[in-house]
Design a protein around this motif. Sequence first.
Motif, PDB file in Angstrom:
ATOM      1  N   MET A 231      12.739  -8.375   5.269  1.00  0.00           N
ATOM      2  CA  MET A 231      12.458  -7.969   3.903  1.00  0.00           C
ATOM      3  C   MET A 231      13.575  -7.069   3.374  1.00  0.00           C
ATOM      4  O   MET A 231      14.042  -6.193   4.084  1.00  0.00           O
ATOM      5  N   SER A 232      13.967  -7.283   2.172  1.00  0.00           N
ATOM      6  CA  SER A 232      14.998  -6.448   1.574  1.00  0.00           C
ATOM      7  C   SER A 232      14.375  -5.178   1.017  1.00  0.00           C
ATOM      8  O   SER A 232      13.170  -5.041   0.910  1.00  0.00           O
ATOM      9  N   VAL A 233      15.244  -4.239   0.666  1.00  0.00           N
ATOM     10  CA  VAL A 233      14.752  -2.959   0.161  1.00  0.00           C
ATOM     11  C   VAL A 233      14.099  -3.161  -1.196  1.00  0.00           C
ATOM     12  O   VAL A 233      14.633  -3.832  -2.069  1.00  0.00           O
ATOM     13  N   ARG A 234      12.922  -2.591  -1.355  1.00  0.00           N
ATOM     14  CA  ARG A 234      12.188  -2.749  -2.608  1.00  0.00           C
ATOM     15  C   ARG A 234      12.177  -1.425  -3.360  1.00  0.00           C
ATOM     16  O   ARG A 234      12.328  -0.348  -2.767  1.00  0.00           O
ATOM     17  N   PRO A 235      12.015  -1.450  -4.684  1.00  0.00           N
ATOM     18  CA  PRO A 235      11.982  -0.208  -5.444  1.00  0.00           C
ATOM     19  C   PRO A 235      10.772   0.627  -5.079  1.00  0.00           C
ATOM     20  O   PRO A 235       9.753   0.123  -4.612  1.00  0.00           O
TER      21      PRO A 235
ATOM     22  N   PRO B 187       4.024 -12.095   3.059  1.00  0.00           N
ATOM     23  CA  PRO B 187       5.282 -11.404   3.355  1.00  0.00           C
ATOM     24  C   PRO B 187       5.163  -9.888   3.185  1.00  0.00           C
ATOM     25  O   PRO B 187       5.763  -9.276   2.298  1.00  0.00           O
ATOM     26  N   ILE B 188       4.369  -9.280   4.041  1.00  0.00           N
ATOM     27  CA  ILE B 188       4.185  -7.825   4.008  1.00  0.00           C
ATOM     28  C   ILE B 188       5.320  -7.168   4.792  1.00  0.00           C
ATOM     29  O   ILE B 188       5.590  -7.562   5.935  1.00  0.00           O
ATOM     30  N   PRO B 189       6.004  -6.185   4.224  1.00  0.00           N
ATOM     31  CA  PRO B 189       7.110  -5.547   4.939  1.00  0.00           C
ATOM     32  C   PRO B 189       6.667  -4.923   6.257  1.00  0.00           C
ATOM     33  O   PRO B 189       5.524  -4.451   6.388  1.00  0.00           O
ATOM     34  N   ALA B 190       7.557  -4.912   7.212  1.00  0.00           N
ATOM     35  CA  ALA B 190       7.281  -4.290   8.501  1.00  0.00           C
ATOM     36  C   ALA B 190       6.935  -2.819   8.298  1.00  0.00           C
ATOM     37  O   ALA B 190       7.510  -2.138   7.451  1.00  0.00           O
ATOM     38  N   GLY B 191       5.964  -2.352   9.057  1.00  0.00           N
ATOM     39  CA  GLY B 191       5.547  -0.955   8.965  1.00  0.00           C
ATOM     40  C   GLY B 191       4.423  -0.701   7.992  1.00  0.00           C
ATOM     41  O   GLY B 191       3.960   0.427   7.868  1.00  0.00           O
ATOM     42  N   LEU B 192       3.973  -1.755   7.278  1.00  0.00           N
ATOM     43  CA  LEU B 192       2.880  -1.616   6.328  1.00  0.00           C
ATOM     44  C   LEU B 192       1.734  -2.553   6.702  1.00  0.00           C
ATOM     45  O   LEU B 192       1.953  -3.594   7.314  1.00  0.00           O
ATOM     46  N   ALA B 193       0.540  -2.175   6.301  1.00  0.00           N
ATOM     47  CA  ALA B 193      -0.633  -3.027   6.488  1.00  0.00           C
ATOM     48  C   ALA B 193      -1.400  -3.082   5.176  1.00  0.00           C
ATOM     49  O   ALA B 193      -1.692  -2.032   4.580  1.00  0.00           O
ATOM     50  N   PRO B 194      -1.735  -4.275   4.681  1.00  0.00           N
ATOM     51  CA  PRO B 194      -2.496  -4.371   3.435  1.00  0.00           C
ATOM     52  C   PRO B 194      -3.934  -3.899   3.641  1.00  0.00           C
ATOM     53  O   PRO B 194      -4.598  -4.305   4.593  1.00  0.00           O
ATOM     54  N   VAL B 195      -4.400  -3.060   2.728  1.00  0.00           N
ATOM     55  CA  VAL B 195      -5.759  -2.516   2.794  1.00  0.00           C
ATOM     56  C   VAL B 195      -6.625  -3.123   1.694  1.00  0.00           C
ATOM     57  O   VAL B 195      -7.746  -3.561   1.928  1.00  0.00           O
ATOM     58  N   ILE B 196      -6.093  -3.140   0.469  1.00  0.00           N
ATOM     59  CA  ILE B 196      -6.791  -3.695  -0.689  1.00  0.00           C
ATOM     60  C   ILE B 196      -5.912  -4.788  -1.284  1.00  0.00           C
ATOM     61  O   ILE B 196      -4.694  -4.639  -1.352  1.00  0.00           O
ATOM     62  N   HIS B 197      -6.532  -5.865  -1.707  1.00  0.00           N
ATOM     63  CA  HIS B 197      -5.816  -6.912  -2.434  1.00  0.00           C
ATOM     64  C   HIS B 197      -6.427  -7.070  -3.820  1.00  0.00           C
ATOM     65  O   HIS B 197      -7.654  -7.138  -3.962  1.00  0.00           O
ATOM     66  N   LEU B 198      -5.566  -7.131  -4.809  1.00  0.00           N
ATOM     67  CA  LEU B 198      -5.944  -7.529  -6.162  1.00  0.00           C
ATOM     68  C   LEU B 198      -5.422  -8.943  -6.374  1.00  0.00           C
ATOM     69  O   LEU B 198      -4.218  -9.189  -6.243  1.00  0.00           O
ATOM     70  N   HIS B 199      -6.338  -9.863  -6.676  1.00  0.00           N
ATOM     71  CA  HIS B 199      -5.961 -11.252  -6.938  1.00  0.00           C
ATOM     72  C   HIS B 199      -6.155 -11.523  -8.429  1.00  0.00           C
ATOM     73  O   HIS B 199      -7.279 -11.793  -8.871  1.00  0.00           O
ATOM     74  N   PRO B 200      -5.089 -11.422  -9.240  1.00  0.00           N
ATOM     75  CA  PRO B 200      -5.218 -11.684 -10.678  1.00  0.00           C
ATOM     76  C   PRO B 200      -5.604 -13.134 -10.926  1.00  0.00           C
ATOM     77  O   PRO B 200      -5.396 -14.003 -10.067  1.00  0.00           O
ATOM     78  N   PRO B 201      -6.146 -13.433 -12.113  1.00  0.00           N
ATOM     79  CA  PRO B 201      -6.525 -14.821 -12.412  1.00  0.00           C
ATOM     80  C   PRO B 201      -5.318 -15.750 -12.321  1.00  0.00           C
ATOM     81  O   PRO B 201      -4.228 -15.430 -12.781  1.00  0.00           O
TER      82      PRO B 201
END
Length: 292
Positions: free
Chosen positions: A1-5, A212-226
């Motif tokens: 993963m590249s650096v993100r803002p 594609p979750i960056p290394a070192g992070l874990a998704p807790v909540i997901h928002l799925h827009p329409p």
Amino acid sequence: MSVRPQADADALRAVLRQALADPMPTWSLGGYGAGATFRRDPDEPADLPSDGRPGLVTPRGALVLGEADTLVPVAYETALGGDGWSQALALCRPLALLPPCPDPVVSELGPDDEAARADDRDGVLFCLGLPLRQARLLARVRGAAVPVLRAACGHPAGAALWARLPGLGAVLVAASGRARIEIVLPDAHPGPRALWFDKLLRQGRLHAATAPIPAGLAPVIHLHPPHPLTEAGYDHGRHAAFQGLLARWGDPTLVALKTSILAGETVAVPDSRAARAVARVAQTQKKYLALS
């Protein structure tokens, strides 16, 4: 993963407020194999959680975002079979801040002081002991159901207990910090749903391999827009809205790849799972955008 803002907390809060006001998004909280999803019907009554917390309370369940605006947002799209794709804004927590999995047995936690409705705080919470780090899967019960859950304490929660919860008048709670989704059982589709898949839980993953979750992070909540692909055709407004989330919180390299493909440029797709998936999504969306 590249650096993100870096995440903009004000921008994230604005996105969450807008999503809460719209009945079309779906929310999920939990880990790979277990958790809960929340969705409401357009005409379904909804109130705010007690104490002014951000979220929604409906007759069928509740969503409390708690400190969600302090999590790390990651926007992404994943390719599905054929011309399908999904889109999500994952709110992630650093792995180092996740608690260990709970003991793999049912245990009593006491009154539910964080219940979305103040009137539900006399209910008793029991942890079901599922092997999740991002969230705890809990059951809230009252009255005659309390001794039934107490009798299960010290034993693993299996399919038999899960099947009994609706008849006990239980509310299923997926909780992470002060964020939670509550599900009035029995659940129904479409609407708030409780999720528990032993086969997936046993894999011990923090998220699907396609995310594609960056290394070192874990998704807790997901928002799925329409989704922009509807029965009435391709919704350009929905498409543009999610592209804005990608531009702000997506992986910059993948966003640049997709932008080039949508613009009709000839590009070399990197040999990675995430890049190949983005290229497939871009080609599919390009087709729909041209037809609409």
